[in-house]
Motif scaffolding. Structure first.
Motif, PDB file in Angstrom:
ATOM      1  N   VAL A 168       9.083   5.265  -0.199  1.00 44.63           N
ATOM      2  CA  VAL A 168       9.853   6.292  -0.894  1.00 44.63           C
ATOM      3  C   VAL A 168       9.177   6.586  -2.228  1.00 44.63           C
ATOM      4  O   VAL A 168       8.957   5.669  -3.030  1.00 44.63           O
ATOM      5  N   LYS A 169       8.847   7.827  -2.463  1.00 44.96           N
ATOM      6  CA  LYS A 169       8.214   8.195  -3.735  1.00 44.96           C
ATOM      7  C   LYS A 169       9.276   8.275  -4.835  1.00 44.96           C
ATOM      8  O   LYS A 169      10.369   8.829  -4.620  1.00 44.96           O
ATOM      9  N   VAL A 170       8.928   7.726  -5.981  1.00 46.19           N
ATOM     10  CA  VAL A 170       9.803   7.796  -7.155  1.00 46.19           C
ATOM     11  C   VAL A 170       8.960   8.228  -8.358  1.00 46.19           C
ATOM     12  O   VAL A 170       7.738   8.334  -8.256  1.00 46.19           O
ATOM     13  N   ALA A 199       5.884   4.506  -7.407  1.00 43.39           N
ATOM     14  CA  ALA A 199       5.931   5.398  -8.579  1.00 43.39           C
ATOM     15  C   ALA A 199       4.583   6.056  -8.842  1.00 43.39           C
ATOM     16  O   ALA A 199       4.462   6.851  -9.781  1.00 43.39           O
ATOM     17  N   ASN A 200       3.571   5.701  -8.051  1.00 43.57           N
ATOM     18  CA  ASN A 200       2.233   6.272  -8.240  1.00 43.57           C
ATOM     19  C   ASN A 200       1.784   6.196  -9.705  1.00 43.57           C
ATOM     20  O   ASN A 200       1.241   7.160 -10.258  1.00 43.57           O
ATOM     21  N   GLY A 201       2.067   5.058 -10.325  1.00 43.49           N
ATOM     22  CA  GLY A 201       1.573   4.804 -11.677  1.00 43.49           C
ATOM     23  C   GLY A 201       2.266   5.586 -12.779  1.00 43.49           C
ATOM     24  O   GLY A 201       1.790   5.625 -13.916  1.00 43.49           O
ATOM     25  N   LEU A 245      -0.125  -3.073  -5.196  1.00 40.73           N
ATOM     26  CA  LEU A 245      -0.976  -2.176  -5.984  1.00 40.73           C
ATOM     27  C   LEU A 245      -1.942  -1.468  -5.052  1.00 40.73           C
ATOM     28  O   LEU A 245      -2.381  -2.010  -4.044  1.00 40.73           O
ATOM     29  N   ASP A 246      -2.264  -0.208  -5.382  1.00 39.43           N
ATOM     30  CA  ASP A 246      -3.249   0.526  -4.585  1.00 39.43           C
ATOM     31  C   ASP A 246      -4.199   1.351  -5.448  1.00 39.43           C
ATOM     32  O   ASP A 246      -5.404   1.215  -5.373  1.00 39.43           O
ATOM     33  N   GLU A 247      -3.667   2.174  -6.318  1.00 37.17           N
ATOM     34  CA  GLU A 247      -4.537   3.134  -7.006  1.00 37.17           C
ATOM     35  C   GLU A 247      -5.579   2.451  -7.882  1.00 37.17           C
ATOM     36  O   GLU A 247      -6.689   2.958  -8.040  1.00 37.17           O
ATOM     37  N   VAL A 248      -5.236   1.289  -8.460  1.00 35.65           N
ATOM     38  CA  VAL A 248      -6.191   0.581  -9.336  1.00 35.65           C
ATOM     39  C   VAL A 248      -7.158  -0.297  -8.549  1.00 35.65           C
ATOM     40  O   VAL A 248      -8.093  -0.856  -9.124  1.00 35.65           O
TER      41      VAL A 248
HETATM   42 MG   LIG Z   1       0.697   4.300  -3.404  1.00 32.36          MG
END
Ligand SMILES: [Mg+2]
Length: 372
Positions: A168-170, A199-201, A245-248
């Motif tokens: 779920v995107k927040v 939260a995509n950071g 974690l993913d984006e980092v």
């Molecule tokens: Mg993600």
């Protein structure tokens, strides 16, 4: 004329993907309804063809921009001409030596080399990675940011489609609105195996601390709450929830550093963020060695990239696999036959050599350029 078994020609295509559903919203008002994809066709001197892909979900998400992918692929393709595509580590080293960075562009060529490696040896990519450990992959689906009513509807759509894991995107107008959104989803998704709030950071450290305190009693995973590893580590100290974690995570070293900072419980690897199958395999094995469960996926793209990620995921030790994701499910365009699809929330590994899919070249049009 290239020698037998070495890379003699690279064709680069641009593809425009369109989302099947409504536009997809991430934290901070970022929204996507189309994706800019790049496909590479790599041919050896003896006429074997391998395919790779990289796609930008939206340039405001992860590093990557369609025109820059294609611009960098020109010198990268030159750097690998004459190389044996089966020597995937050596090919990747050539790309690293030619241009620093641009992992996303390297990912496309790297995937094509693994496809060629499989076709040259008659083995599936998953088998070349040490052997498929499972033929099926439990998938998660993503629910973009929208009103609470729409969100509840999308939660029941996900359940009806058979998904047992939902992300779920927040990252909306306020941390309180995010807590409301998470509570609504947990209620609507009662009984699923895993709910991940991503939260995509976007959250500040202070807002993230407030959110995790408010949802501490709910059985959810928290994904990339803040932009940096240090912030995520501080937030995790105040939470009982597992953190993903993913984006980092752009490689094996970043996983080791994030683990040393106590910033994560699980890893989400994206092929384009790491640089293709070759460095993702290394990162995956480091995560497993550290005891961290993981997914292997990509943020956007179509059949090629979804298939490539499925091979890496399916070659992972089952107890460390959190699940999988097919970005191709989000887009209307089909460019291959035999690519995995979500069926009752499950994807099946293709059977044929290489990636095991047949590309429909007529769907691609003319290449933008050729290097030979
Ligand atoms: Mg993600």
């Amino acid at each position: 004329m290239a020698a037998t078994g070495t890379i003699g020609r690279v064709d680069v295509y641009a593809v425009r993907y369109h989302h099947v559903g409504p536009s997809f919203a991430l934290s901070g008002g970022r929204r996507a309804s189309e994706q800019d994809g790049t496909i590479v066709r790599v041919e050896t001197g003896d006429g074997l063809v391998g395919w790779g892909e990289q796609c930008v979900f939206t340039p405001s998400f992860l590093p990557g921009f369609g025109p820059s992918t294609r611009a960098v692929l020109e010198p990268l393709a030159r750097a690998v001409l004459g190389a044996d595509p089966c020597r995937v580590e050596a090919v990747h080293a050539r790309m690293e030596a030619a241009i620093r960075g641009y992992a996303y562009a390297k990912s496309a060529l790297d995937i094509a080399c693994w496809d060629l490696f499989g076709k040259a040896t008659g083995r599936r990519v998953a088998d070349l990675l040490g052997g498929a450990r499972q033929e099926e992959l439990q998938l998660y689906t993503g629910i973009g940011i929208s009103s609470l009513d729409e969100t509840r509807e999308r939660c029941s759509d996900a359940l009806a489609a058979g998904f047992r894991q939902v992300q779920v995107k927040v990252g909306t107008s306020s941390w309180r609105a995010d807590v409301d959104r998470i509570e609504a989803c947990v209620e609507a998704l009662a009984g699923v195996d895993r709910i991940i709030v991503d939260a995509n950071g976007y959250w500040s450290q202070a807002d993230a601390v407030r959110v995790v305190a408010a949802i501490d009693h709910l059985d959810v995973y928290v994904e990339q709450p803040c932009a940096s590893v240090a912030e995520c580590a501080r937030v995790r100290r105040s939470s009982r929830r597992p953190f993903v974690l993913d984006e980092v995570l752009t490689g094996a070293r970043e996983i080791v550093e994030a683990h040393a900072s106590d910033a994560l419980d699980a890893v989400r690897l994206k092929l384009a963020n790491v640089g293709g199958i070759t460095p993702t395999r290394r990162a995956r094995d480091v995560a497993v060695a550290l005891g961290l469960p993981l997914t292997v996926e990509d943020s956007g793209g179509g059949d090629i990239v979804s298939t490539a990620a499925t091979h890496v995921a399916c070659s992972t030790e089952p107890k460390f696999l959190l699940g999988g994701y097919l970005p191709s499910e989000m887009v209307a365009e089909r460019i291959a036959v035999g690519a995995p699809r979500a069926e009752q929330g499950v994807a099946r590994l293709p059977a044929g050599p290489g990636l095991g899919i047949e590309i429909d070249e007529s769907a691609l049009g003319e290449p933008l350029f050729r290097v030979e």
